[in-house]
Design a protein around this motif. Structure first.
Motif: not given
Length: 230
Positions: A80-100
Motif C-alpha cells: 500500500m502507498s500513496g506516493h509509490a511509482t510504477i518502478d516501486t510497484a514492479v520491484e515489489s512484484t519481483r520480490i514476491g508481493a501479490f498486488s499493490f
C-alpha cells in the motif's frame, strides 16, 4: 474467516482497515512499524498481509525483501502507498508481493484486493513472482507491468469524468429524525459521487474522521459500491 496482518504507521489507516476487515468476519492484527510486523510474523501465521511501503524505521519493500530472503513470504502480501511509482510497484512484484493498492484506498478496492489475495492464499502457499494487479473496481485484474499502467490510466480518466449525482427534493412531511437521515444520506451520496468514491477526500470535504465517516455511511445505508465509478 482469515487471519490478516495490517502494517501501517498511520493510526487512522490501521483503525479503518481493522474495522472494515473485522466487519467482514476476519481476524486482524495490527503493526505500526517493521519491528512489530516482524514479531507478529514470527508469533502467528497469516493468510494475508497488508503492508505499507513508507514507514519510518524500515520501509515496506525492505521488509518484503527480508521476509523473502528468510523464507517467511508464505502468504500473499498486498503493498500500500500513496506516493509509490510504477518502478516501486514492479520491484515489489519481483520480490514476491501479490498486488499493490494506491492510497487513498476505497472500500470497494480494499475488499476486492483482499478477496483476490485470500483466493491466492487458498490456491497456493506463496504468491507467484511477476504477478501483480493494481486493483480497481470494475476492472479486470491483469498481471504484470502493463496492468499497472492500464489501471492507473483508467482510474485517472474515471476520476476526471465522474460527476456528482443529482438529488431531488426531500419529503419534509416526516418526523425530524427521518427527514434528517434522508438529507444526510443524500449529502454523503453526493460527495461520494463527486469524489469518485474516495473515502479520504469525502472525509476532508465533510470534516469527518474516516473511521467515523465509514460508520456513518453504514448507519445511513449508503451503497458505497454504487458510488464508485470503475
Amino acid at each position: 474467516m482469515a487471519n490478516i496482518l495490517v502494517v501501517d504507521d498511520e493510526l487512522g489507516i490501521r483503525d479503518l482497515l481493522s474495522e472494515i476487515l473485522n466487519d467482514e468476519g476476519h481476524s486482524v492484527d495490527l503493526a505500526e512499524n517493521a519491528t512489530q510486523a516482524r514479531a507478529a510474523r514470527l508469533s502467528s501465521s497469516y493468510d494475508l498481509v497488508l503492508l505499507d511501503i513508507w514507514m519510518p524505521d524500515t520501509d515496506g519493500v525492505s521488509l518484503l525483501k527480508e521476509w523473502a530472503a528468510l523464507g517467511q513470504l508464505t502468504m500473499p502480501v498486498i503493498m500500500m502507498s500513496g506516493h509509490a511509482t510504477i518502478d516501486t510497484a514492479v520491484e515489489s512484484t519481483r520480490i514476491g508481493a501479490f498486488s499493490f493498492l494506491e492510497k487513498p484506498i476505497t472500500l470497494q478496492k480494499l475488499l476486492k484486493a483482499v478477496e483476490q489475495g485470500l483466493a491466492r492464499s487458498t490456491a497456493q502457499a506463496a504468491p507467484a513472482a511477476g504477478q501483480v494487479a493494481v486493483v480497481e473496481a470494475g476492472s479486470p485484474v491483469l498481471p504484470g507491468v502493463e496492468s499497472i499502467h492500464h489501471n492507473l490510466a483508467s482510474s485517472g480518466r474515471a476520476m476526471a469524468q465522474a460527476g456528482p449525482e443529482q438529488h431531488q427534493g426531500f419529503d419534509l412531511d416526516r418526523p425530524l429524525r427521518e427527514a434528517r437521515d434522508g438529507f444526510e444520506k443524500a449529502y454523503f451520496e453526493f460527495h461520494l459521487a463527486r469524489e469518485g468514491g474516495s473515502m479520504t477526500r469525502v472525509a476532508e470535504k465533510t470534516g469527518l474522521e474516516r473511521t467515523h465517516l465509514y460508520r456513518k455511511l453504514r448507519q445511513l445505508g449508503v451503497d458505497l459500491g454504487r458510488n464508485k465509478r470503475g
